[in-house]
Design an enzyme around this catalytic site. Structure first.
Site, PDB file in Angstrom:
ATOM      1  N   SER A  28       3.162   5.652   2.324  1.00 28.09           N
ATOM      2  CA  SER A  28       2.104   6.895   1.993  1.00 28.09           C
ATOM      3  C   SER A  28       0.663   6.894   2.577  1.00 28.09           C
ATOM      4  CB  SER A  28       1.662   6.624   0.442  1.00 28.09           C
ATOM      5  OG  SER A  28       1.295   5.238   0.171  1.00 28.09           O
TER       6      SER A  28
ATOM      7  N   ASN B  97       7.472  -2.862   5.096  1.00 23.58           N
ATOM      8  CA  ASN B  97       6.136  -2.876   5.244  1.00 23.58           C
ATOM      9  C   ASN B  97       5.401  -2.889   3.844  1.00 23.58           C
ATOM     10  OD1 ASN B  97       3.437  -1.913   6.710  1.00 23.58           O
ATOM     11  ND2 ASN B  97       3.952  -0.167   5.231  1.00 23.58           N
TER      12      ASN B  97
ATOM     13  N   SER C 258       1.740 -11.301   7.922  1.00 24.20           N
ATOM     14  CA  SER C 258       0.130 -11.448   8.191  1.00 24.20           C
ATOM     15  C   SER C 258      -0.081 -12.512   8.721  1.00 24.20           C
ATOM     16  CB  SER C 258      -0.477 -11.282   6.848  1.00 24.20           C
ATOM     17  OG  SER C 258      -1.815 -11.666   6.707  1.00 24.20           O
TER      18      SER C 258
ATOM     19  N   TYR D  43      -0.208 -14.047  -2.109  1.00 24.04           N
ATOM     20  CA  TYR D  43       0.077 -13.335  -0.997  1.00 24.04           C
ATOM     21  C   TYR D  43       0.575 -14.169   0.403  1.00 24.04           C
ATOM     22  CZ  TYR D  43      -1.079  -9.958   2.666  1.00 24.04           C
ATOM     23  OH  TYR D  43      -1.122  -9.037   3.812  1.00 24.04           O
TER      24      TYR D  43
HETATM   25  P1  NAP Z   1      -2.215  -0.101   1.804  1.00 23.92           P
HETATM   26  O1  NAP Z   1      -3.006   0.763   2.582  1.00 23.92           O
HETATM   27  O2  NAP Z   1      -2.572  -0.742   0.567  1.00 23.92           O
HETATM   28  O3  NAP Z   1      -0.745   0.437   2.019  1.00 23.92           O
HETATM   29  C1  NAP Z   1       0.259  -0.342   1.120  1.00 23.92           C
HETATM   30  C2  NAP Z   1       1.595   0.539   1.118  1.00 23.92           C
HETATM   31  O4  NAP Z   1       2.653  -0.022   0.451  1.00 23.92           O
HETATM   32  C3  NAP Z   1       1.299   1.836   0.324  1.00 23.92           C
HETATM   33  O5  NAP Z   1       2.016   2.723   1.045  1.00 23.92           O
HETATM   34  C4  NAP Z   1       1.858   1.685  -0.983  1.00 23.92           C
HETATM   35  O6  NAP Z   1       2.186   2.908  -1.408  1.00 23.92           O
HETATM   36  C5  NAP Z   1       3.010   0.832  -0.926  1.00 23.92           C
HETATM   37  N1  NAP Z   1       3.330   0.061  -1.785  1.00 23.92           N
HETATM   38  C6  NAP Z   1       2.597  -0.576  -2.630  1.00 23.92           C
HETATM   39  N2  NAP Z   1       3.417  -1.160  -3.696  1.00 23.92           N
HETATM   40  C7  NAP Z   1       4.346  -0.714  -3.687  1.00 23.92           C
HETATM   41  C8  NAP Z   1       5.535  -0.472  -4.561  1.00 23.92           C
HETATM   42  N3  NAP Z   1       5.463  -1.241  -5.797  1.00 23.92           N
HETATM   43  N4  NAP Z   1       6.559   0.230  -4.339  1.00 23.92           N
HETATM   44  C9  NAP Z   1       6.800   0.978  -3.278  1.00 23.92           C
HETATM   45  N5  NAP Z   1       5.717   0.955  -2.278  1.00 23.92           N
HETATM   46  C10 NAP Z   1       4.459   0.203  -2.458  1.00 23.92           C
HETATM   47  O7  NAP Z   1      -1.956  -1.484   2.793  1.00 23.92           O
HETATM   48  P2  NAP Z   1      -1.655  -1.774   4.375  1.00 23.92           P
HETATM   49  O8  NAP Z   1      -2.803  -2.533   5.070  1.00 23.92           O
HETATM   50  O9  NAP Z   1      -1.192  -0.497   5.066  1.00 23.92           O
HETATM   51  O10 NAP Z   1      -0.339  -2.913   4.342  1.00 23.92           O
HETATM   52  C11 NAP Z   1       0.678  -2.567   4.954  1.00 23.92           C
HETATM   53  C12 NAP Z   1       1.402  -4.032   5.295  1.00 23.92           C
HETATM   54  O11 NAP Z   1       0.629  -4.561   6.197  1.00 23.92           O
HETATM   55  C13 NAP Z   1       1.422  -4.760   3.892  1.00 23.92           C
HETATM   56  O12 NAP Z   1       2.674  -5.675   3.910  1.00 23.92           O
HETATM   57  C14 NAP Z   1       0.191  -5.813   4.079  1.00 23.92           C
HETATM   58  O13 NAP Z   1       0.658  -7.080   3.233  1.00 23.92           O
HETATM   59  C15 NAP Z   1       0.481  -5.819   5.508  1.00 23.92           C
HETATM   60  N6  NAP Z   1      -1.004  -6.303   5.988  1.00 23.92           N
HETATM   61  C16 NAP Z   1      -2.229  -5.887   6.186  1.00 23.92           C
HETATM   62  C17 NAP Z   1      -3.208  -6.042   6.726  1.00 23.92           C
HETATM   63  C18 NAP Z   1      -4.416  -5.525   6.503  1.00 23.92           C
HETATM   64  O14 NAP Z   1      -5.612  -6.127   6.794  1.00 23.92           O
HETATM   65  N7  NAP Z   1      -4.556  -4.146   5.935  1.00 23.92           N
HETATM   66  C19 NAP Z   1      -2.969  -7.272   7.315  1.00 23.92           C
HETATM   67  C20 NAP Z   1      -1.936  -8.190   7.408  1.00 23.92           C
HETATM   68  C21 NAP Z   1      -0.750  -7.478   6.887  1.00 23.92           C
HETATM   69  P3  NAP Z   1       2.078   3.539  -2.826  1.00 23.92           P
HETATM   70  O15 NAP Z   1       0.996   2.734  -3.601  1.00 23.92           O
HETATM   71  O16 NAP Z   1       2.186   4.881  -2.957  1.00 23.92           O
HETATM   72  O17 NAP Z   1       3.379   2.895  -3.548  1.00 23.92           O
END
Ligand code: NAP
Length: 241
Positions: A10, A85, A137, A150
């Site tokens: 999303s 993801n 991560s 986490y």
């Molecule tokens: P984000 O913007 O918060 O996006 C998270 C995504 O996961 C959203 O599409 C959300 O969609 C979905 N999601 C969350 N809970 C869910 C559930 N119960 N069922 C289905 N979908 C779910 O975060 P992001 O930064 O893009 O993170 C993406 C990935 O990268 C994650 O695994 C995160 O741990 C990893 N990551 C992020 C960072 C960072 O700094 N941002 C760094 C390292 C790793 P809905 O809420 O619509 O369900």
């Protein structure tokens, strides 16, 4: 046409990945999954109707996962690729964290990918091809104050990746991780300004953007990575170098 499922589509990295895969010369069919379906995702998927679609599902509902895979398989055949993801942050020191929050982080970030991969890999094993990319991560290896659950979930994903690469490699299926550093997405929007300055200083190349990590995911799914498995590609602007 190779069908790839991207969870957490999303917004943030998942949305950037869907966009990158739809632009890929391989001409993938891309299925995005998340709970919500905001306008930006709707516009992207709508613009590629016939080659892109959206599934609304909550991965915290582990019992629903087998049917998600069966439904995709009935309509499009065996999944060729899977990008685990979707993830949640849940910041807080462990000593005061509710048990239900710990369980939720582990369910969405680790158990759901395990179960999704279990069902997706059955078709891949029969087809003797496929590629799985798990989004870890840098915190899996560096640690970070307030992110014990986490970090445990992400380190778990990396362990799962290494074991599965052995289980599935003999059938031509690759399993890898991408470990992003800090990216400015909704997940990190609440971070304290002082912490933010320190994070920014450590990234010698500048903070990674979702598009940078999406590029690494596309590479691992592509033909040039067919002999790469069980590994972690770090995309962090040099923060952990
Ligand atoms: P984000 O913007 O918060 O996006 C998270 C995504 O996961 C959203 O599409 C959300 O969609 C979905 N999601 C969350 N809970 C869910 C559930 N119960 N069922 C289905 N979908 C779910 O975060 P992001 O930064 O893009 O993170 C993406 C990935 O990268 C994650 O695994 C995160 O741990 C990893 N990551 C992020 C960072 C960072 O700094 N941002 C760094 C390292 C790793 P809905 O809420 O619509 O369900």
């Amino acid at each position: 046409m190779k069908t790839i499922l991207v969870t957490g589509a999303s917004r943030g990295l998942g949305l950037a990945t869907v966009r990158r895969l739809l632009d890929d010369p391989q001409g993938y069919r891309v299925i995005g999954l998340s709970r919500s379906y905001p306008d930006e995702a709707r516009a992207l998927i709508g613009a590629h109707a016939g080659r892109a679609e959206f599934i609304s599902a909550d991965l915290g509902d582990l019992a629903a996962i087998p049917e998600i895979v069966s439904d995709i398989t009935r309509r499009h055949g065996t999944l060729w690729g899977l990008v685990n993801n979707a993830g949640i942050g849940m910041d807080g020191v462990l000593a005061t964290m509710h048990r239900s929050d710990i369980e939720k982080v582990l369910a969405v970030n680790l158990t759901a990918p395990l179960i999704l991969t279990k069902y997706a890999s059955r078709g891949m094993l029969a087809a003797r091809e496929g590629a799985i990319v798990n989004i870890s991560s840098i915190i899996a290896s560096t640690g970070f104050h307030g992110l014990a659950a986490y970090a445990a979930s992400k380190a778990g994903l990396e362990g799962m990746t290494r074991s599965l690469s052995r289980e599935l490699g003999k059938r031509g299926i690759t399993v890898n991780c991408v470990a992003p550093g800090y990216m400015e997405t909704e997940m990190t929007s609440g971070i304290d300004v002082h912490k933010m300055e320190a994070i920014r200083r450590r990234a010698t190349l500048g903070l990674a953007e979702p598009e940078d990590a999406a590029g690494a995911i596309a590479y691992l799914l592509g033909p040039e990575a067919r002999r790469i498995t069980g590994t972690v590609i770090t995309v962090d602007g040099g923060s952990t170098a």
